[in-house]
Enzyme design. Structure first.
Site, PDB file in Angstrom:
ATOM      1  N   SER A  65       0.835  -1.192   0.000  1.00  0.00           N
ATOM      2  CA  SER A  65       0.000   0.000   0.000  1.00  0.00           C
ATOM      3  C   SER A  65       0.872   1.245   0.000  1.00  0.00           C
ATOM      4  O   SER A  65       1.987   1.228   0.517  1.00  0.00           O
ATOM      5  CB  SER A  65      -0.910   0.011   1.230  1.00  0.00           C
ATOM      6  OG  SER A  65      -0.232   0.528   2.367  1.00  0.00           O
ATOM      7  N   ASP A  66       0.360   2.324  -0.571  1.00  0.00           N
ATOM      8  CA  ASP A  66       1.045   3.589  -0.375  1.00  0.00           C
ATOM      9  C   ASP A  66       0.767   4.054   1.050  1.00  0.00           C
ATOM     10  O   ASP A  66      -0.081   3.516   1.756  1.00  0.00           O
ATOM     11  CB  ASP A  66       0.597   4.627  -1.397  1.00  0.00           C
ATOM     12  CG  ASP A  66       1.676   5.680  -1.660  1.00  0.00           C
ATOM     13  OD1 ASP A  66       2.549   5.872  -0.784  1.00  0.00           O
ATOM     14  OD2 ASP A  66       1.647   6.321  -2.722  1.00  0.00           O
ATOM     15  N   TYR A  67       1.478   5.083   1.446  1.00  0.00           N
ATOM     16  CA  TYR A  67       1.520   5.515   2.847  1.00  0.00           C
ATOM     17  C   TYR A  67       0.118   5.821   3.376  1.00  0.00           C
ATOM     18  O   TYR A  67      -0.531   6.780   2.964  1.00  0.00           O
ATOM     19  CB  TYR A  67       2.384   6.769   2.940  1.00  0.00           C
ATOM     20  CG  TYR A  67       2.865   7.114   4.332  1.00  0.00           C
ATOM     21  CD1 TYR A  67       4.176   6.861   4.710  1.00  0.00           C
ATOM     22  CD2 TYR A  67       2.026   7.699   5.266  1.00  0.00           C
ATOM     23  CE1 TYR A  67       4.638   7.185   5.975  1.00  0.00           C
ATOM     24  CE2 TYR A  67       2.472   8.018   6.530  1.00  0.00           C
ATOM     25  CZ  TYR A  67       3.776   7.770   6.881  1.00  0.00           C
ATOM     26  OH  TYR A  67       4.230   8.092   8.135  1.00  0.00           O
TER      27      TYR A  67
END
Length: 842
Positions: free
Chosen positions: A383-385
């Site tokens: 996942s992105d942040y």
């Protein structure tokens, strides 16, 4: 106080060394670097009062927040404080020089932990080992591998409520770590994992290595303008070599989003507006980062981001809504990801946006369906942040618990930074999520750890002795210089360039980037920012005597300077030619740096107006991370050189081009709008039912603006040279071909100038009619060629079925029989053309 200074500081999580460089020409300048956590800082305002220095600064990852520096100097020492947002005031006492290298005293300690004779495992051996280990893990221990934790309280987004990384790692509640920039920090955390965690499973260490680790290369939008895949691949290989020496094994890059809106700050990280060229660059970057095998400790995992459609954010506003048709998704945004996956990328990262009303982080259709099943990606999906938690904020899930279920079900393997996945064991036990979903995710994570050799030698990437060999070494700096030269684009030249390096002519070097080291751009964490070569230094080192360089900053990037314009006008009045160095600071582009206006800041515009009014020849040198609106400058200055952010050797590269030691060859990969009202403007647009033509341009009821052109100021593929290239005699070996045959296109390219140079000949195809409307033209090939003065060369291209294929709702991916136009030329606009027909024998 002139010179280099260093000081040590204690933060709640680590020790930092800061390096300060104080310089003086017409005024004082201050440059700041740090290690081991390289905090990219650029000074916005500097005040000197006797032996007292006060400055405010910023960094791209915390827009709108100021760093404050307040020092008092003595002969060989200084004292004061540095205030960092989120950390607070750090008292500093320092001395002259750069101080000791942190890695030097660490070499022998870590050497004893590394193992000798470890060999690469076979795929079959890895699968067996993964299954054996997976069978020993409890459900909670499996889920622990699915968390990526920040190495410190340093944050790229909202603060995350979580336990310290040391506790999470020791308890087996983390499988990877983000942002452990210090090799000693990597060692410290890896020791905890292999000595204290329940099953002694080593950690992955991740970082954003976007355009260099310590030696900084041009930003990706810049290096895409080189159209040089070998040079881009080598830049990524060097970045991997430097990053892996510090323990990084897993990159959060490359970013391969197609970008058509220059207001979006993240266009600086990509390859521009074209999916064909973007696909070639995606492949080159993956091959550069990953090399021939991930078992090689001088390579790092490439992570393709952001899957998918992130570059289409409405209004060019970061993290905003995306609304795309499936045809646009597949024909424009998907090809670079397909190319990167075919090149063997080990990881993919999701986009922040929604698609068809569903956040990508929760989209089974995109992540499991398109990415895994259709494209065949079997690597790690991260996942992105904070994007798992943001599923709630989007409004798709009511709770974090539901967000975690949706992301896991969509085959998201690792949650970055946040802790929503702590709900997964409960979801499995109650029957809301199959344990096989968890098992598959953990298999992919463990498989990658085995492929990297970490399971057999957890400390193999921790090599401080290689930091000393590789970081900012001469060989890497030379590669950065060469790519920087290739990446600059000459947008306009009415004869003002090249400058005379020798002689008596005087050059007024004016502007906030005339002697600035803010030439590295966003998304870099080099400890050597203070070594960046400025434009002033580049011209001086190129042989232009300092008495010929009349320097005046004129203004800051966004603010006027007292007496700045008057000093600039005075310098211009005494000069024979003016080099006006304007642009954006690093924090004006990149993530969370969208702009409503892509004009130059008003302070710079006022400076330019005053300098141009002097009446001397003016060369505009731009430092920026996106296309800008340059109509005023195009009409009034004699030459414009787009340099983007060229990296550690920027000043040398720019000076080589300005003086003619290097003949510019860069070609734009993103169109420059003539006016902001055109945005988005890109070359491969669709035809409308009422297109503008030469015949109807004066009519009203056609697709045009009342107050300006449809066309960009500088189109995709544009880029001038000190040579003059001409195209003629475009020939096809036949007018019709069929099936899997090929069509050969030949064209003659000539150099009519007295200077040898490199040209990038570009081939475009227009599909005249299709089952869906097709773009006016699409890039399908290019050739680089070197031509001596007066030389002509014939070049050939081959067109095949695959060059004509596209996706349509009815036919999927296929070529359709019909008529086509082929264009070859120096840009998407300046071409020669011919028509042909293709039919499918079947």
């Amino acid at each position: 106080m002139i010179g280099l200074w260093h000081a040590m500081a204690e933060t709640p999580s680590m020790k930092l060394k800061f390096i300060f460089r104080v310089s003086k020409k017409a005024g004082y300048t201050l440059d700041v670097a740090s290690e081991p956590l390289a905090i990219p800082i650029h000074v916005k305002k500097l005040e000197i009062d006797g032996s007292r220095l006060h400055a405010t600064a910023g960094a791209f990852w915390m827009p709108g927040q100021d760093i404050v520096i307040d020092f008092s100097f003595e002969e060989e020492s200084f004292s004061g404080e540095l205030v960092l947002p989120g950390i607070g005031a750090l008292p500093l006492q320092g001395a002259r020089g750069t101080g000791p290298k942190a890695a030097a005293g660490f070499i022998e300690e870590v050497r004893s932990y590394r193992k000798e004779g470890v060999t690469e495992r076979s795929a079959e051996d890895i699968e067996a080992a993964v299954e054996e280990l997976l069978g020993r893990l409890s459900l909670e221990e499996k889920v622990g591998q699915m968390f990526q934790v920040p190495a410190s309280n340093f944050s790229f987004g909202n603060a995350v409520a979580t336990d310290p990384p040391e506790k999470l790692i020791a308890e087996g509640r983390a499988g990877s770590v983000l942002g452990a920039f210090d090799v000693s920090r990597v060692f410290e955390l890896q020791k905890i994992a292999v000595e204290q965690s329940p099953h002694r499973i080593p950690l992955l260490f991740n970082a954003d290595i976007i355009h260099g680790a310590q030696t900084i290369f041009p930003v990706p939008l810049a290096w895409s303008c080189s159209w040089d895949m070998n040079a881009i691949k080598e830049a990524c290989a060097i970045a991997a070599r430097e990053a892996s020496a510090s323990g990084t094994v897993y990159n959060h890059g490359p970013m391969i989003d197609v970008g058509r809106d220059p207001r979006w700050g993240r266009v600086v990280e990509g390859a521009g507006e074209d999916p064909y060229l973007g696909s070639l660059i995606a492949k080159a970057q993956v091959e550069g980062f990953q090399g021939d095998t991930l078992f090689d400790p001088e390579t790092i995992v490439a992570c393709l981001k952001h899957f998918i459609g992130y570059g289409a954010a409405e209004g060019g506003r970061d993290y905003n809504t995306v609304d795309l048709s499936e045809a646009t998704l597949r024909n424009v945004y998907l090809p670079p990801f397909q190319a990167g996956i075919e090149a063997g990328a080990g990881s993919v990262m999701n986009a922040f946006n929604i698609y068809e009303g569903v956040p990508v982080a929760a989209s089974e259709k995109l992540l499991e369906g398109v990415l895994r099943e259709e494209l065949g990606f079997d690597g790690v999906l991260i996942s992105d942040y904070g994007s798992v938690q943001e599923i709630v904020e989007h409004g798709l899930a009511e709770t974090e618990r539901e967000a975690a279920r949706l992301a896991a079900q969509a085959t998201m393997d690792i949650e970055m930074a946040t802790r929503s996945y702590e709900y997964l064991p409960q979801l499995v036990r109650e029957g809301s999520l199959a344990e096989s979903v968890i098992d598959d995710a953990v298999r992919r994570i463990l498989r990658l750890k085995f492929r990297l050799g970490l399971m057999d030698d957890p400390f193999r990437y921790i090599r401080p002795e290689k930091e000393l060999d590789y970081h900012f070494c001469a060989e890497h700096l030379q590669a950065s210089l060469e790519l920087a030269r290739k990446s600059a684009v000459l947008l306009k030249n009415d004869g003002a360039l090249p400058l005379a390096a020798n002689g008596d002519s005087r050059i007024a070097l004016i502007g906030p980037f005339a002697d600035s080291r803010d030439l590295l751009g966003p998304w870099q964490f080099s400890r050597y920012g203070y070594e960046t070569v400025t434009l002033y230094e580049g011209l001086r080192d190129n042989g232009i005597a300092e008495e010929r360089l009349l320097y005046a900053a004129g203004c800051g990037v966004t603010e006027p300077l007292d007496g700045g314009i008057e000093a600039a006008v005075a310098a211009a009045s005494k000069a024979d030619v003016v080099v006006l160095a304007l642009g954006e600071s690093s924090d004006m582009s990149g993530e969370a740096a969208s702009r409503l206006s892509i004009d130059l800041p008003e302070a710079q515009q006022r400076l330019a107006e005053a300098v141009v009014a002097v009446g001397k020849p003016v060369v505009l040198v731009l430092t920026n991370g996106r296309p800008l609106v340059l109509g005023w400058f195009h009409e009034r200055v004699d030459a414009i050189l787009e340099t983007w952010f060229l990296g550690s050797q920027a000043g040398h590269a720019i000076a080589d081009i300005l003086t003619g030691d290097y003949n510019p060859s860069g070609k734009l990969t993103m169109s420059f709008p003539a006016h902001q009202g055109q945005i988005p403007v890109y070359y491969n647009h669709f035809r409308t039912g009422r297109p503008v033509t030469d015949a109807n341009a004066g009519s009203k009821f056609i697709s045009k603006y009342l107050d300006g052109p449809n066309e960009p100021l500088y189109p995709f593929g544009h880029g001038l040279s000190y040579s003059r290239f001409e195209y003629k005699d475009l020939r096809l070996d036949r007018e019709m071909f069929a099936g899997d045959d090929k069509l050969t296109v030949t064209v003659t390219v000539s150099n009519s100038a007295p200077l040898a140079g490199e040209e990038t000949a570009q081939l475009y195809i227009q599909d005249r009619h299709g089952s869906i409307v097709r773009p006016v033209k699409e890039l399908k090939g290019y050739r680089k060629l070197w031509l001596e003065p007066g030389e002509s060369k014939e070049i050939t291209f081959e067109i095949r079925r695959s060059d004509l294929a596209f996706w349509s709702p009815a036919g999927g991916y296929a070529a359709e029989a019909g008529k086509f136009v082929v264009y070859v030329g120096t840009s998407s606009k300046e071409t020669v053309s011919a028509e042909f027909e293709w039919k499918d024998r079947d």
